[in-house]
Write an enzyme that holds these catalytic residues in place. Structure first.
Site, PDB file in Angstrom:
ATOM      1  N   HIS A 147      -4.167  -4.101  -9.542  1.00  0.00           N
ATOM      2  CA  HIS A 147      -4.953  -2.947  -9.101  1.00  0.00           C
ATOM      3  C   HIS A 147      -6.421  -3.214  -9.416  1.00  0.00           C
ATOM      4  O   HIS A 147      -6.736  -3.673 -10.522  1.00  0.00           O
ATOM      5  CB  HIS A 147      -4.459  -1.681  -9.825  1.00  0.00           C
ATOM      6  CG  HIS A 147      -5.205  -0.449  -9.418  1.00  0.00           C
ATOM      7  ND1 HIS A 147      -4.952   0.215  -8.238  1.00  0.00           N
ATOM      8  CD2 HIS A 147      -6.220   0.216 -10.018  1.00  0.00           C
ATOM      9  CE1 HIS A 147      -5.772   1.251  -8.143  1.00  0.00           C
ATOM     10  NE2 HIS A 147      -6.547   1.274  -9.208  1.00  0.00           N
ATOM     11  N   MET A 159       0.783  -1.234   0.000  1.00  0.00           N
ATOM     12  CA  MET A 159       0.000   0.000   0.000  1.00  0.00           C
ATOM     13  C   MET A 159       0.818   1.289   0.000  1.00  0.00           C
ATOM     14  O   MET A 159       0.248   2.371   0.119  1.00  0.00           O
ATOM     15  CB  MET A 159      -0.958   0.004   1.197  1.00  0.00           C
ATOM     16  CG  MET A 159      -2.018  -1.085   1.130  1.00  0.00           C
ATOM     17  SD  MET A 159      -2.948  -1.074  -0.439  1.00  0.00           S
ATOM     18  CE  MET A 159      -3.982   0.366  -0.173  1.00  0.00           C
ATOM     19  N   ARG A 160       2.133   1.162  -0.128  1.00  0.00           N
ATOM     20  CA  ARG A 160       2.921   2.404  -0.123  1.00  0.00           C
ATOM     21  C   ARG A 160       3.515   2.668  -1.495  1.00  0.00           C
ATOM     22  O   ARG A 160       3.634   1.763  -2.309  1.00  0.00           O
ATOM     23  CB  ARG A 160       4.044   2.294   0.885  1.00  0.00           C
ATOM     24  CG  ARG A 160       3.527   2.177   2.294  1.00  0.00           C
ATOM     25  CD  ARG A 160       4.681   2.462   3.199  1.00  0.00           C
ATOM     26  NE  ARG A 160       4.364   2.134   4.557  1.00  0.00           N
ATOM     27  CZ  ARG A 160       4.487   3.013   5.551  1.00  0.00           C
ATOM     28  NH1 ARG A 160       4.910   4.236   5.304  1.00  0.00           N
ATOM     29  NH2 ARG A 160       4.217   2.648   6.782  1.00  0.00           N
ATOM     30  N   ASN A 162       2.228  -5.447 -10.585  1.00  0.00           N
ATOM     31  CA  ASN A 162       1.258  -5.015  -9.568  1.00  0.00           C
ATOM     32  C   ASN A 162      -0.130  -5.423 -10.012  1.00  0.00           C
ATOM     33  O   ASN A 162      -0.385  -5.576 -11.215  1.00  0.00           O
ATOM     34  CB  ASN A 162       1.318  -3.486  -9.429  1.00  0.00           C
ATOM     35  CG  ASN A 162       0.340  -2.947  -8.408  1.00  0.00           C
ATOM     36  OD1 ASN A 162       0.199  -3.503  -7.306  1.00  0.00           O
ATOM     37  ND2 ASN A 162      -0.369  -1.877  -8.747  1.00  0.00           N
ATOM     38  N   VAL A 177       2.391   6.167 -10.000  1.00  0.00           N
ATOM     39  CA  VAL A 177       1.528   5.170  -9.339  1.00  0.00           C
ATOM     40  C   VAL A 177       0.483   4.596 -10.297  1.00  0.00           C
ATOM     41  O   VAL A 177      -0.176   5.337 -11.030  1.00  0.00           O
ATOM     42  CB  VAL A 177       0.810   5.810  -8.129  1.00  0.00           C
ATOM     43  CG1 VAL A 177      -0.241   4.873  -7.544  1.00  0.00           C
ATOM     44  CG2 VAL A 177       1.827   6.178  -7.063  1.00  0.00           C
ATOM     45  N   GLU A 233      -9.629 -10.878  -9.308  1.00  0.00           N
ATOM     46  CA  GLU A 233      -8.190 -10.694  -9.062  1.00  0.00           C
ATOM     47  C   GLU A 233      -7.518 -12.030  -8.767  1.00  0.00           C
ATOM     48  O   GLU A 233      -6.402 -12.302  -9.226  1.00  0.00           O
ATOM     49  CB  GLU A 233      -7.956  -9.751  -7.867  1.00  0.00           C
ATOM     50  CG  GLU A 233      -8.386  -8.324  -8.108  1.00  0.00           C
ATOM     51  CD  GLU A 233      -8.047  -7.432  -6.918  1.00  0.00           C
ATOM     52  OE1 GLU A 233      -6.911  -7.496  -6.428  1.00  0.00           O
ATOM     53  OE2 GLU A 233      -8.923  -6.667  -6.475  1.00  0.00           O
TER      54      GLU A 233
HETATM   55  C1  GRF Z   1      -6.417  -5.803  -3.808  1.00  0.00           C
HETATM   56  O1  GRF Z   1      -7.681  -5.313  -4.189  1.00  0.00           O
HETATM   57  C2  GRF Z   1      -5.351  -5.337  -4.761  1.00  0.00           C
HETATM   58  O2  GRF Z   1      -5.785  -5.230  -6.071  1.00  0.00           O
HETATM   59  C3  GRF Z   1      -5.019  -3.966  -4.212  1.00  0.00           C
HETATM   60  O3  GRF Z   1      -5.072  -4.111  -2.826  1.00  0.00           O
HETATM   61  C4  GRF Z   1      -5.947  -5.185  -2.499  1.00  0.00           C
HETATM   62  C5  GRF Z   1      -5.149  -6.150  -1.680  1.00  0.00           C
HETATM   63  O4  GRF Z   1      -5.925  -7.215  -1.187  1.00  0.00           O
HETATM   64  N1  GRF Z   1      -3.756  -3.501  -4.734  1.00  0.00           N
HETATM   65  P1  GRF Z   1      -5.205  -8.500  -0.603  1.00  0.00           P
HETATM   66  O5  GRF Z   1      -4.243  -8.025   0.467  1.00  0.00           O
HETATM   67  O6  GRF Z   1      -4.513  -9.197  -1.728  1.00  0.00           O
HETATM   68  O7  GRF Z   1      -6.318  -9.322  -0.017  1.00  0.00           O
END
Ligand code: GRF
Length: 229
Positions: A108, A89-90, A106, A143, A173
């Site tokens: 997203h 998250m950074r 990454n 970003v 995802e």
């Molecule tokens: C996911 O939605 C990912 O796409 C975003 O942050 C979230 C992380 O979820 N970058 P997790 O920690 O994988 O459950």
């Protein structure tokens, strides 16, 4: 054949990490996770790594540069060939991004380049889009930018709130990230400028409509009138 060695950077829950761990538990999957690094010691994802018997460590984040140096050293020591951000998250140090250029990916939860940054599901609902989804991309300094490897489109349902939309996207995802890492591991990705060519893969030949066309099959009488019409 040797499997691709993957390092994963997380900050929290780690459900995408889990999807990668589950994929790699199949010995025919061409990648293995060799190290999980979190900037937060309390990240639940570290326990997922522990349960799977994967090397893991928390690197507290005194500064962006110090985290980058420590993470870089740990990743190199692990022999990682690809680094996957999974809910990290950074913002990463630009030197780190450059050092791992084209070996750093990454995920997203939007169809980039729309809705980068924080709360992409909230942004999607506010924009009234009929589809959102998720994107796996190579990381560049800005970003949530970089050549797109794979995307999954997910419908937005009437009455969705942020949580329901996020859950629908998250399920996609968990399918998309293992697919993208597999394509990388199989050497099937070629970056050409901002485009990624995927060898041996054809894009789907279908359009998905939302709302679906079937709604209008009775001449439209099933379509509720728009408010105000
Ligand atoms: C996911 O939605 C990912 O796409 C975003 O942050 C979230 C992380 O979820 N970058 P997790 O920690 O994988 O459950």
């Amino acid at each position: 054949m040797a499997r691709l060695r993957v390092g994963v950077l997380i900050s929290g829950r780690g459900s995408n990490l889990q999807a990668l761990i589950d994929a790699a538990s199949d010995p025919t999957y061409p990648a293995e996770i060799v190290l999980v690094v979190s900037d937060r010691p309390e990240a639940a994802g570290l326990e997922r790594a522990a349960r799977a018997g994967i090397a893991h460590r928390a690197i507290p984040h005194p500064s962006r540069a110090e985290f980058a140096a420590a993470a870089d050293a740990a990743l190199r020591q692990s022999g990682a060939e690809l680094v996957a951000l999974a809910g990290y998250m950074r913002i990463l140090d630009t030197g780190f991004v450059e050092a791992w250029r084209d070996r750093l990916v990454n995920i997203h939860p939007s169809l980039l380049p729309v809705f980068p940054g924080l709360h992409p599901q909230r942004q999607a609902l506010a924009a009234g889009v009929r589809f959102s989804g998720c994107t796996v991309h190579f990381v560049r300094a800005e970003v949530d930018t970089g050549p797109i490897i794979a995307q999954a489109a997910v419908p937005v349902h009437p009455g969705d709130d942020e949580e329901r939309l996020a859950a629908r996207i998250l399920a996609a995802e968990h399918r998309l990230y293992p697919l993208a890492v597999r394509l990388y591991a199989e050497g099937r990705l070629r970056i050409d400028g901002n485009t990624v060519m995927v060898a041996g893969s054809a894009a789907p030949d279908v359009a998905v409509l939302n709302p679906p066309e079937a709604l209008a099959s009775d001449g439209g009488s099933a379509i509720p009138r728009a408010i105000g019409s």
